[in-house]
Design an enzyme around this catalytic site. Structure first.
Site, PDB file in Angstrom:
ATOM      1  N   GLU A  40     -63.960 -96.916  41.371  1.00  0.00           N
ATOM      2  CA  GLU A  40     -64.937 -97.370  40.386  1.00  0.00           C
ATOM      3  C   GLU A  40     -65.686 -96.183  39.768  1.00  0.00           C
ATOM      4  O   GLU A  40     -66.910 -96.196  39.628  1.00  0.00           O
ATOM      5  CB  GLU A  40     -65.907 -98.380  41.004  1.00  0.00           C
ATOM      6  CG  GLU A  40     -65.224 -99.633  41.519  1.00  0.00           C
ATOM      7  CD  GLU A  40     -66.204-100.724  41.934  1.00  0.00           C
ATOM      8  OE1 GLU A  40     -67.408-100.437  42.063  1.00  0.00           O
ATOM      9  OE2 GLU A  40     -65.771-101.876  42.114  1.00  0.00           O
ATOM     10  N   GLU A  98     -59.785-105.194  45.061  1.00  0.00           N
ATOM     11  CA  GLU A  98     -60.826-105.761  45.919  1.00  0.00           C
ATOM     12  C   GLU A  98     -61.194-107.149  45.400  1.00  0.00           C
ATOM     13  O   GLU A  98     -61.360-107.339  44.189  1.00  0.00           O
ATOM     14  CB  GLU A  98     -62.106-104.903  45.920  1.00  0.00           C
ATOM     15  CG  GLU A  98     -61.965-103.527  46.522  1.00  0.00           C
ATOM     16  CD  GLU A  98     -63.267-102.723  46.402  1.00  0.00           C
ATOM     17  OE1 GLU A  98     -64.343-103.340  46.270  1.00  0.00           O
ATOM     18  OE2 GLU A  98     -63.191-101.489  46.428  1.00  0.00           O
TER      19      GLU A  98
END
Length: 462
Positions: A83, A230
């Site tokens: 991220e 995720e």
């Protein structure tokens, strides 16, 4: 947390064939050697700047963390950072060079065909994700995203995306219904319809995945697959997190796994599976933040299952009934010779008292190899404290919450109350991963339809 040897024993016991590590811990990679388990390793965010600024540093990273471990350890992908655009934006300028430097090192080692390189993104990089057909990436990141997508396309890699319907629901101020976030069935008039495509969306997950695909198409990239790196739901929260409950976590993860395993695909690409990593294997009792941040796991820190995953048809999953009781049984369809060999070991070197299996004793009947194996396996499992790897027996044993006791044959651990056999997914241990930008140690699981055996592309994050 358990040590690498214990983790690998757990992976074997749970039939987990794919793991994702949020770093490249050498102890874990050594423990995973010669297991056949597919491994995704990661360049942690705190190493990204060094790797992205120096080709030599990237080459050394690959030599140390990849070349030193293959082919014994089956490394299949490298996730570069986590991220980065939203969690570590100051490193964004070096993300593309980091991807290219790692790829170049793989090419030099002749490993580029078997190991793919990508970087996981938060779905927050997508603006206006509904309707999906109008979604687009945050334009301020186009200078990074366009060359990244060119890189993924040219190397045959995939977009890694973290998808959290829980956060979408929590941040929607009541606009997103809970059932829509949890994959619960909706009446047709409650489904979300994309007015441009007339596609009907029955859950947040599909809408976000398709939004990513439309966002790529907006930038003229239409053939890059999406893998969800995720996804999950917390099982406990504080007063400001009332929907972080055991039932909702169970519902979301069970429905997600079923959705993926059924090869449902998404409305934009029906029948095209979306391999998904489930976050996460262990709760993190010492993690900073809200109660929910500590409770995304399927297990607590002692390895006790948090809840049952309600699944069918895909192999054994770690799960539990409300008594926290599990049993070890012979796997359906296991080879009788392997079962007999396992019985011989358990009743011999394993030091199990197998006298109840003798003729005239309570557990003699049914006089079959699987029945006797189940008694021997469960006795060993409990006398070893139900520890990781103690219900494996070369792959012919499985963990269940159904009490195998019958008649006057009472199995170790029996409380006189049957549970539910838990079938389902694969798990993956991980370390140094984050969903909110802060590093932590955790274990995640992955499900997906791309693997033979227990039908789940399971990834554990270590």
């Amino acid at each position: 947390m358990p040590n690498p040897t214990q983790v690998v024993a757990l992976l074997k016991a749970q039939q987990i064939r794919h793991v994702r590590l949020y770093d490249a811990d050498s102890g874990m990679l050594i423990a995973l050697a010669n297991t056949g388990i597919s491994v995704v390793i990661s360049v942690p965010n705190d190493e990204l700047l060094a790797v992205g600024q120096s080709n030599a540093t990237a080459a050394n990273w690959v030599a140390r963390n990849v070349v030193a471990h293959v082919p014994a350890t089956n490394i299949t992908a490298i996730a570069v950072g986590s991220e980065v655009l939203t969690a570590l934006p100051n490193a964004a300028p070096v993300l593309i060079t980091a991807l290219k430097f790692i790829q170049s090192a793989l090419v030099a080692a002749n490993l580029d065909n078997q190991i793919k390189v990508s970087t996981p993104h938060s779905s927050a990089i997508i603006l206006d994700s509904f309707p999906p057909s109008q979604a687009f990436f945050n334009h301020s990141w186009n200078s990074v995203l366009v060359p990244m997508l060119k890189f993924l396309q040219s190397t045959g890699s995939y977009l890694m995306l973290n998808v959290y319907p829980y956060y979408d629901y929590m941040q929607s101020n009541g606009v997103i219904p809970l059932d829509y976030a949890l994959f619960r069935p909706l009446p047709p008039n409650k489904e979300a319809v994309d007015a441009n495509t007339l596609l009907h969306y029955t859950n947040v997950f599909d809408a976000v995945v398709d939004a990513a695909r439309f966002s790529m198409a907006y930038l003229n990239f239409t053939n890059i697959p999406v893998i969800v790196t995720e996804s999950g739901w917390p099982s406990k929260g504080d007063s400001s997190e009332p929907d972080a409950t055991l039932d909702n976590a169970d519902t979301y993860n069970s429905n997600l796994i079923r959705h993926v395993l059924n090869n449902t695909g998404t409305p934009k690409y029906p029948g095209v599976p979306v391999s998904t990593y489930i976050y996460e294997l262990y709760n993190e009792d010492n993690r900073a933040g809200s109660i929910a941040e500590k409770n995304w796991g399927l297990f607590d820190e002692n390895g006790v299952p948090i809840y049952i995953l309600h699944l069918t048809g895909s192999g054994v999953v770690l799960a539990n009934d409300t008594t926290n009781q599990t049993y070890c049984v012979a796997k359906d369809g296991a080879d009788s010779k392997m079962l007999q060999a396992a019985i011989d070991w358990a009743c011999g070197p394993g030091k199990v008292d197998c006298s109840p299996l003798l003729q005239g004793q309570p557990c003699y009947g049914p006089d079959t190899v699987p029945a006797h194996a189940t008694y021997a396996f469960d006795t060993y499992y409990h006398q070893m404290g139900m520890g990781p790897g103690t219900c494996y027996f070369n792959g012919v044993a499985a963990i269940t919450t159904t009490d195998p006791s019958h008649g006057t044959c009472i199995f170790p651990g029996s409380n006189g109350k049957n549970g539910t056999i838990v079938n389902g997914t694969s798990l993956a241990p991980s370390s140094n991963v984050t969903t909110s930008g802060s590093p932590h140690h955790s274990y995640d699981i992955v499900t997906g339809p791309l693997i033979v055996g227990f039908l789940l592309l399971s990834a554990i994050f270590l």
